[in-house]
Write an enzyme that holds these catalytic residues in place. Structure first.
Site, PDB file in Angstrom:
ATOM      1  N   GLU A 152      11.643   3.816  14.651  1.00  0.00           N
ATOM      2  CA  GLU A 152      11.561   4.464  13.702  1.00  0.00           C
ATOM      3  C   GLU A 152      10.554   4.641  14.743  1.00  0.00           C
ATOM      4  OE1 GLU A 152      10.283   3.586  10.245  1.00  0.00           O
ATOM      5  OE2 GLU A 152      10.193   1.303  10.653  1.00  0.00           O
ATOM      6  N   LEU A 175      11.226   1.435   6.787  1.00  0.00           N
ATOM      7  CA  LEU A 175      10.036   1.232   6.243  1.00  0.00           C
ATOM      8  C   LEU A 175      11.011   3.600   5.395  1.00  0.00           C
ATOM      9  CD1 LEU A 175       8.081   1.406   4.318  1.00  0.00           C
ATOM     10  CD2 LEU A 175       7.171   3.312   5.666  1.00  0.00           C
ATOM     11  N   LYS A 199       6.209  -1.450   1.870  1.00  0.00           N
ATOM     12  CA  LYS A 199       4.792  -0.959   2.899  1.00  0.00           C
ATOM     13  C   LYS A 199       4.298  -1.765   2.399  1.00  0.00           C
ATOM     14  CE  LYS A 199       3.010   3.154   3.205  1.00  0.00           C
ATOM     15  NZ  LYS A 199       2.656   3.553   4.665  1.00  0.00           N
ATOM     16  N   TYR A 226       0.583  -1.351  -0.161  1.00  0.00           N
ATOM     17  CA  TYR A 226       0.288  -0.168  -0.203  1.00  0.00           C
ATOM     18  C   TYR A 226       1.093   1.210   0.235  1.00  0.00           C
ATOM     19  CZ  TYR A 226       0.698   0.948   5.291  1.00  0.00           C
ATOM     20  OH  TYR A 226       1.314   1.131   6.139  1.00  0.00           O
TER      21      TYR A 226
HETATM   22  C1  LIG Z   1       6.247   1.703   9.627  1.00  0.00           C
HETATM   23  C2  LIG Z   1       6.522   3.534   9.349  1.00  0.00           C
HETATM   24  N1  LIG Z   1       8.124   4.439   8.929  1.00  0.00           N
HETATM   25  C3  LIG Z   1       7.829   5.447   8.090  1.00  0.00           C
HETATM   26  C4  LIG Z   1       6.340   5.836   7.889  1.00  0.00           C
HETATM   27  C5  LIG Z   1       6.308   7.155   6.875  1.00  0.00           C
HETATM   28  O1  LIG Z   1       6.183   7.590   5.763  1.00  0.00           O
HETATM   29  P1  LIG Z   1       6.383   8.353   4.206  1.00  0.00           P
HETATM   30  O2  LIG Z   1       7.254   9.560   5.122  1.00  0.00           O
HETATM   31  O3  LIG Z   1       6.956   7.806   3.444  1.00  0.00           O
HETATM   32  O4  LIG Z   1       4.917   8.626   4.924  1.00  0.00           O
HETATM   33  C6  LIG Z   1       5.720   5.215   8.387  1.00  0.00           C
HETATM   34  C7  LIG Z   1       3.890   5.657   7.134  1.00  0.00           C
HETATM   35  O5  LIG Z   1       2.910   4.896   7.141  1.00  0.00           O
HETATM   36  C8  LIG Z   1       5.138   3.827   8.308  1.00  0.00           C
HETATM   37  O6  LIG Z   1       4.524   3.107   8.634  1.00  0.00           O
END
Ligand SMILES: Cc1ncc(COP(=O)(O)O)c(C=O)c1O
Length: 282
Positions: A180, A204, A147, A33
């Site tokens: 994170e 991620l 993701k 996703y």
């Molecule tokens: C585990 C995780 N880390 C970081 C992020 C932040 O990613 P992004 O900046 O692409 O929204 C997300 C976003 O859903 C996430 O699920």
């Protein structure tokens, strides 16, 4: 909130969208996703999100390649339904089959699902004043760079944060490494340097994270992709979260300890300003 969905190209109100019970996204979490922010009718960092989507699809061998068609369909919904401030949720699954088997169906017919939803941003006061977070063990698998919709450990961590009256849970590993948040990336300022976990399979690769790294380098801020540890927390001068809808969110408290003097720090604020300018120029 007004929301329009598309299931394999058929548009309808989100509340009326239906997915087959034997869809593998539902049965196995066999799906990937993306979430994208739309400002004033324009998707922000759309290309970057589509590149990450392609990477996730390839990583789980999901044979879906119509990303340009997907882009056109998303843009048409935004335009035709007049969305301004919104989010786009996209999910591609390995589709449905006639009975439940772990192995891939032959051939797999992927399901393309997305919706565009009005977004009322309620985070602005928190971007100014900062949020509290908790630390929480990272219970996820070894490919957090994909993701995928397998988000149970993230859901449990986010709920633990909510129950503690916190905005987010910072996930740590057995050796004390902080990676994170449950749905955000994390940055800290230690010894004058901006640090964030390197883009390994343990995190991620956040789209906002990559943008903030670029902005920091452009601003001449010393940056290093290196993990923070729980033991570093008493010494960090600043800490913040990044994410598509969170944008840049200062952290002013971790568990029972204040970060720095308990107020958003100057590097965080500079990056917030640079981020805002980019959105305004969109
Ligand atoms: C585990 C995780 N880390 C970081 C992020 C932040 O990613 P992004 O900046 O692409 O929204 C997300 C976003 O859903 C996430 O699920």
């Amino acid at each position: 909130m007004r929301a329009i969905a598309s299931v394999n190209g058929q548009c309808l109100p989100l509340a009326e969208a239906r997915i087959p019970a034997l869809d593998r996204g539902f049965l196995f979490g066999d799906a990937v996703y993306e979430v994208i922010r739309v400002y004033r009718g324009k998707p922000f960092l759309f290309d970057e999100h589509l590149v990450r989507l392609r990477r996730s699809l390839e990583a789980i061998h999901l044979p879906y390649s119509d990303l340009e068609g997907l882009r056109r369909r998303v843009l048409r919904v935004i335009h035709d339904y007049g969305f301004q401030e919104a989010t786009i949720y996209i999910q591609i699954t390995r589709g449905a089959e006639s009975s439940r088997h772990h192995v891939f169906p032959e051939p797999a017919v992927p399901l393309e699902f997305f919706y565009v939803e009005e977004f009322h941003d309620s985070l602005e006061p928190w971007r100014q004043h900062g949020v509290k977070v908790i630390t929480h063990p990272d219970l996820r698998w070894k490919r957090c760079d994909i993701k995928s919709t397998n988000l149970l450990p993230n859901v449990l961590a986010a709920q633990a944060a909510r129950q503690a009256g916190a905005y987010e849970a910072l996930l740590y590993q057995a050796d004390g490494t902080l990676l994170e948040g449950s749905r955000t990336s994390c940055f800290g300022v230690l010894d004058g340097k901006l640090l964030t976990a390197p883009a390994t399979p343990s995190i991620l690769p956040g789209i906002t994270r990559a943008l903030v790294l670029r902005l920091a380098r452009e601003q001449g801020i010393a940056v290093e992709e290196r993990v923070l540890r729980i033991n570093d927390l008493p010494y960090v001068a600043e800490l913040f979260l990044t994410g598509t809808t969170s944008e840049i969110l200062p952290i002013i408290q971790v568990d029972d300890r204040l970060v720095g003097d308990g107020r958003p720090g100057p590097i965080t604020q500079r990056l917030q300003q640079a981020y805002r300018q980019l959105v305004q120029a969109l």
